[in-house]
Design an enzyme around this catalytic site. Structure first.
Site, PDB file in Angstrom:
ATOM      1  N   PHE A  36       0.831  -1.202   0.000  1.00 43.33           N
ATOM      2  CA  PHE A  36       0.000   0.000   0.000  1.00 43.33           C
ATOM      3  C   PHE A  36       0.871   1.260   0.000  1.00 43.33           C
ATOM      4  O   PHE A  36       0.547   2.248  -0.657  1.00 43.33           O
ATOM      5  CB  PHE A  36      -0.937  -0.045   1.202  1.00 43.33           C
TER       6      PHE A  36
ATOM      7  N   LEU B  34       2.098   1.755  -3.515  1.00 37.01           N
ATOM      8  CA  LEU B  34       0.996   2.260  -4.334  1.00 37.01           C
ATOM      9  C   LEU B  34       0.812   3.756  -4.076  1.00 37.01           C
ATOM     10  O   LEU B  34       0.690   4.542  -5.025  1.00 37.01           O
ATOM     11  CB  LEU B  34      -0.299   1.502  -4.025  1.00 37.01           C
ATOM     12  N   HIS B  35       0.813   4.151  -2.823  1.00 36.49           N
ATOM     13  CA  HIS B  35       0.642   5.562  -2.465  1.00 36.49           C
ATOM     14  C   HIS B  35       1.720   6.426  -3.141  1.00 36.49           C
ATOM     15  O   HIS B  35       1.411   7.445  -3.758  1.00 36.49           O
ATOM     16  CB  HIS B  35       0.701   5.721  -0.951  1.00 36.49           C
ATOM     17  N   ARG B  36       2.968   5.992  -3.039  1.00 37.11           N
ATOM     18  CA  ARG B  36       4.066   6.761  -3.640  1.00 37.11           C
ATOM     19  C   ARG B  36       3.860   6.905  -5.154  1.00 37.11           C
ATOM     20  O   ARG B  36       4.052   7.977  -5.717  1.00 37.11           O
ATOM     21  CB  ARG B  36       5.396   6.086  -3.345  1.00 37.11           C
TER      22      ARG B  36
ATOM     23  N   SER C 178      -4.437  10.331  -2.823  1.00 35.48           N
ATOM     24  CA  SER C 178      -3.188   9.654  -3.182  1.00 35.48           C
ATOM     25  C   SER C 178      -3.045   8.280  -2.527  1.00 35.48           C
ATOM     26  O   SER C 178      -2.019   7.625  -2.692  1.00 35.48           O
ATOM     27  CB  SER C 178      -1.986  10.540  -2.826  1.00 35.48           C
TER      28      SER C 178
END
Length: 188
Positions: free
Chosen positions: A25, A28-30, A176
């Site tokens: 996760f 993915l956020h980055r 984000s």
């Protein structure tokens, strides 16, 4: 939101599933930040709340075929390939229902709230204790991912709530983390 990709965690004797989901996760956020993507949502089809709360072992990405392709060609899964199985992109089933998947924030630590108040209001901890009783603390039964903030470097828990199932989709943008306060993702 007419396509999806499932990412399933593979069993690993060295790392618990919750730790792997947090790492996945976080990556993915980055990537969503780097791509400035507001058109990709996430859900956790195997999530559980309560005493055995968990996000489960599957993260589902939702979006258009173009948006998902842009994400998957960005190489964001580098370093995770040995720990996950990624499905092919597929169309969302026609009869899929919908739900909001959102971040939920809680006041879970009275002592932290007191320190924060004391600092902001130039009070002593004793004065802050008078304003913030222990009763403000809440026991949370929502699943969460443990993430590290890229701006502050601090570790925090991102609690995730899957809203009520709805018959009709609601359009909107995603943050984000792939979460939204109002936009829905397909649920099947």
């Amino acid at each position: 939101m007419d396509h999806y990709i499932d990412i399933r965690l593979l069993p690993d004797p060295e790392f618990p599933a919750a730790m792997l989901m947090g790492a996945l996760f976080g990556k993915l956020h980055r990537s969503l930040v780097e791509l400035q993507a507001a058109d990709l949502g996430v859900s956790f089809p195997e999530h559980r709340h309560g005493p055995k709360r968990s996000l489960g072992q599957r993260l589902r990405l939702h979006g258009s075929a173009a948006a998902l392709d842009r994400l998957m060609t960005a190489g964001w899964l580098k370093g995770m390939r040995d720990h996950v199985s990624v499905s092919d992109m597929a169309e969302v089933p026609i009869k899929a229902r919908h739900r909001v998947v959102r971040r939920k924030q809680f006041k879970t630590n009275a002592e932290r709230l007191r320190r924060r108040r004391a600092q902001r209001h130039n009070e002593t901890l004793e004065q802050a204790r008078e304003h913030i009783p222990d009763s403000v603390e809440r026991k949370v039964d929502l699943p969460f991912a443990t993430l590290r903030s890229y701006s502050t470097g601090q570790t925090f828990s991102l609690f995730i709530e899957h809203g009520e199932i709805q018959d009709e989709p609601v359009a909107g943008s995603f943050n984000s983390y792939g979460l939204s306060q109002e936009a829905t993702v397909p649920w099947f």
